[in-house]
Design an enzyme around this catalytic site. Structure first.
Site, PDB file in Angstrom:
ATOM      1  N   GLY A   9      -8.736   3.723   5.666  1.00  0.00           N
ATOM      2  CA  GLY A   9      -7.701   4.305   6.515  1.00  0.00           C
ATOM      3  C   GLY A   9      -7.818   5.824   6.474  1.00  0.00           C
ATOM      4  O   GLY A   9      -8.927   6.379   6.422  1.00  0.00           O
ATOM      5  N   ALA A  10      -6.673   6.495   6.473  1.00  0.00           N
ATOM      6  CA  ALA A  10      -6.655   7.955   6.516  1.00  0.00           C
ATOM      7  C   ALA A  10      -7.485   8.553   5.376  1.00  0.00           C
ATOM      8  O   ALA A  10      -8.396   9.361   5.590  1.00  0.00           O
ATOM      9  CB  ALA A  10      -5.213   8.443   6.434  1.00  0.00           C
ATOM     10  N   MET A  11      -7.175   8.160   4.149  1.00  0.00           N
ATOM     11  CA  MET A  11      -7.843   8.747   2.987  1.00  0.00           C
ATOM     12  C   MET A  11      -9.283   8.245   2.854  1.00  0.00           C
ATOM     13  O   MET A  11     -10.193   9.027   2.568  1.00  0.00           O
ATOM     14  CB  MET A  11      -7.068   8.401   1.714  1.00  0.00           C
ATOM     15  CG  MET A  11      -5.715   9.046   1.634  1.00  0.00           C
ATOM     16  SD  MET A  11      -5.822  10.836   1.541  1.00  0.00           S
ATOM     17  CE  MET A  11      -6.206  11.045  -0.183  1.00  0.00           C
ATOM     18  N   GLY A  12      -9.478   6.943   3.036  1.00  0.00           N
ATOM     19  CA  GLY A  12     -10.822   6.372   2.904  1.00  0.00           C
ATOM     20  C   GLY A  12     -11.792   7.039   3.867  1.00  0.00           C
ATOM     21  O   GLY A  12     -12.931   7.345   3.506  1.00  0.00           O
ATOM     22  N   LYS A 186       3.099  10.908 -10.689  1.00  0.00           N
ATOM     23  CA  LYS A 186       3.062  10.907  -9.226  1.00  0.00           C
ATOM     24  C   LYS A 186       3.992   9.834  -8.668  1.00  0.00           C
ATOM     25  O   LYS A 186       4.664  10.031  -7.647  1.00  0.00           O
ATOM     26  CB  LYS A 186       1.616  10.687  -8.745  1.00  0.00           C
ATOM     27  CG  LYS A 186       1.472  11.010  -7.277  1.00  0.00           C
ATOM     28  CD  LYS A 186       0.046  11.193  -6.824  1.00  0.00           C
ATOM     29  CE  LYS A 186       0.044  11.626  -5.358  1.00  0.00           C
ATOM     30  NZ  LYS A 186      -1.171  11.249  -4.659  1.00  0.00           N
ATOM     31  N   ASN A 190       7.048  10.242  -6.077  1.00  0.00           N
ATOM     32  CA  ASN A 190       7.110   9.458  -4.836  1.00  0.00           C
ATOM     33  C   ASN A 190       8.353   8.575  -4.782  1.00  0.00           C
ATOM     34  O   ASN A 190       8.900   8.330  -3.704  1.00  0.00           O
ATOM     35  CB  ASN A 190       5.852   8.591  -4.695  1.00  0.00           C
ATOM     36  CG  ASN A 190       4.632   9.408  -4.294  1.00  0.00           C
ATOM     37  OD1 ASN A 190       4.765  10.454  -3.670  1.00  0.00           O
ATOM     38  ND2 ASN A 190       3.457   8.948  -4.669  1.00  0.00           N
ATOM     39  N   ASN A 194       9.694   9.977  -1.476  1.00  0.00           N
ATOM     40  CA  ASN A 194       9.366   9.000  -0.428  1.00  0.00           C
ATOM     41  C   ASN A 194      10.570   8.140  -0.108  1.00  0.00           C
ATOM     42  O   ASN A 194      10.916   7.927   1.054  1.00  0.00           O
ATOM     43  CB  ASN A 194       8.225   8.086  -0.880  1.00  0.00           C
ATOM     44  CG  ASN A 194       6.846   8.701  -0.673  1.00  0.00           C
ATOM     45  OD1 ASN A 194       6.168   8.409   0.283  1.00  0.00           O
ATOM     46  ND2 ASN A 194       6.447   9.561  -1.577  1.00  0.00           N
ATOM     47  N   SER A 259       4.782   9.984   3.016  1.00  0.00           N
ATOM     48  CA  SER A 259       4.007   8.899   3.638  1.00  0.00           C
ATOM     49  C   SER A 259       4.856   7.657   3.896  1.00  0.00           C
ATOM     50  O   SER A 259       4.659   6.959   4.889  1.00  0.00           O
ATOM     51  CB  SER A 259       2.803   8.551   2.767  1.00  0.00           C
ATOM     52  OG  SER A 259       3.247   8.118   1.498  1.00  0.00           O
ATOM     53  N   GLU A 271       4.951   1.106   0.352  1.00  0.00           N
ATOM     54  CA  GLU A 271       4.466   0.817  -1.004  1.00  0.00           C
ATOM     55  C   GLU A 271       5.610   0.749  -2.020  1.00  0.00           C
ATOM     56  O   GLU A 271       5.375   0.881  -3.217  1.00  0.00           O
ATOM     57  CB  GLU A 271       3.446   1.890  -1.427  1.00  0.00           C
ATOM     58  CG  GLU A 271       2.141   1.845  -0.621  1.00  0.00           C
ATOM     59  CD  GLU A 271       1.115   2.888  -1.058  1.00  0.00           C
ATOM     60  OE1 GLU A 271       1.451   4.093  -1.026  1.00  0.00           O
ATOM     61  OE2 GLU A 271      -0.004   2.509  -1.414  1.00  0.00           O
TER      62      GLU A 271
END
Ligand code: NAD
Length: 309
Positions: A9-12, A186, A190, A194, A259, A271
């Site tokens: 996706g975005a990061m990959g 982290k 989040n 988030n 995100s 998530e």
């Protein structure tokens, strides 16, 4: 190095382009058929704020169509997609490649351990970022870094190779002294930013301007602290609070929507079960109740249901 990005996706995709440009043999593995087809026909388009779009010719495939073996598999699914992706990879894992994850959330290592020997797993966190603008298209800004550690450092002689490969691609990787502490730190951040920004439909700066942000923050992180203490994980709620407060400035991340907020807006699953939900579940197992985190996870699930997710 022969590398697969499982969950492109975005990061990959951002990592995939950088690793291929540095001379590695990269395959993007993904379940989104339109995304895979677009990459294979027209290439991967990267929009930056530094000039015209760049299009890179890359190879993408659905997991069930991959038969190659790889030296390194970078798992960049969302946390809740990881188990399914590893199951689908099946025989691709049989040569015991190194499996690296930098995905957000707690519990990813346990998921990977169901499919991969402990001494082939590397985990970490990253502050690189990226957005998936559409099939075959990402938008990226800024730079980042990676902090990682082998799960069994004493049995992992290949770590310098992994580090060299990432650093040769300009990904700024270094070894963490306590990767679980970094992952929990982290996740704590989040689980505040988030979750509340998604529930209140606000950006990070607007959350920080709330007169009671500290009360809301402490309710989440006090439970994180109690559960982490019981699980013997290094966690410092005050340090996480300081990190959160540092994000409020518009010059850092104040104008940013986290995100989870973006996932909800796109009608994609969040998530949360690997953030607030994970701490609630682990707390229940350890006899350390975390009712506020449990309730916040339920509120996010209610919002997902209202969005038809
Ligand atoms: P992503 O949502 O862009 O992609 C994850 C998977 O979802 C991919 O397989 C992708 O193809 C699929 N997907 C996304 N949109 C889809 C759609 N409309 N239809 C079908 N499939 C779709 O996830 P990401 O942002 O790359 O995040 C991967 C992991 O990295 C997560 O754990 C995330 O929290 C973490 N992370 C993300 C960022 C970031 O800036 N994006 C930064 C640090 C960490």
């Amino acid at each position: 190095m022969k590398i697969a990005i499982a969950g492109a996706g975005a990061m990959g995709c951002r990592f995939g382009v950088k690793l291929q440009t540095a001379g590695n043999d990269v395959t993007l593995i993904d379940n989104w058929a339109d995304h895979v087809a677009t990459i294979n026909t027209t290439g991967l388009t990267v929009t930056t704020d530094e000039g015209p779009d760049q299009v890179t010719t890359m190879t993408a495939a659905a997991p069930q169509d991959v038969t190659d073996h790889f030296d390194l598999i970078i798992l960049f699914t969302k946390a809740m997609q990881m188990d399914h992706m590893l199951t689908e990879l099946g025989d691709v894992l049989s040569n015991q490649p190194v499996v690296l994850t930098l995905a957000n959330g707690i519990g990813n290592i346990e998921t990977i351990e169901k499919h991969v020997p402990k001494n082939r797993i590397v985990a970490g966190t990253t502050i690189w970022s990226s957005s998936l603008t559409g099939p075959g298209h990402i938008t990226v800004t800024g730079t980042g870094s990676i902090s990682l550690q082998a799960i069994v450092p004493a049995e992992f002689p290949d770590l310098p190779d992994v580090l060299n490969t990432l650093n040769h691609a300009g990904l700024n990787a270094s070894v963490a002294e306590d990767v679980l502490a970094a992952i929990w730190k982290k996740a704590g951040l989040n689980s505040v930013l988030n979750t509340y920004c998604t529930l209140f439909d606000c950006n990070i700066g607007e959350f920080g301007a709330l007169p009671n942000w500290r009360t809301l923050n402490d309710a989440v992180l006090d439970e994180f602290q109690a559960v982490a203490d019981a699980a013997k994980i290094n966690f410092d709620a005050q340090a996480v609070t300081n990190l959160i407060a540092a994000q409020f400035d518009p010059m850092t991340n104040g104008g940013h929507y986290p995100s989870m907020h973006q996932d909800m807006a796109k009608h994609r699953p969040t998530e949360v079960d690997f953030l607030n939900g994970y701490v609630a579940k682990l707390g229940a197992q350890l006899g350390v109740p975390a009712p506020i985190n449990a309730n916040l996870a339920q509120q996010i699930h209610a919002k997902e249901s209202l969005r038809g997710i």
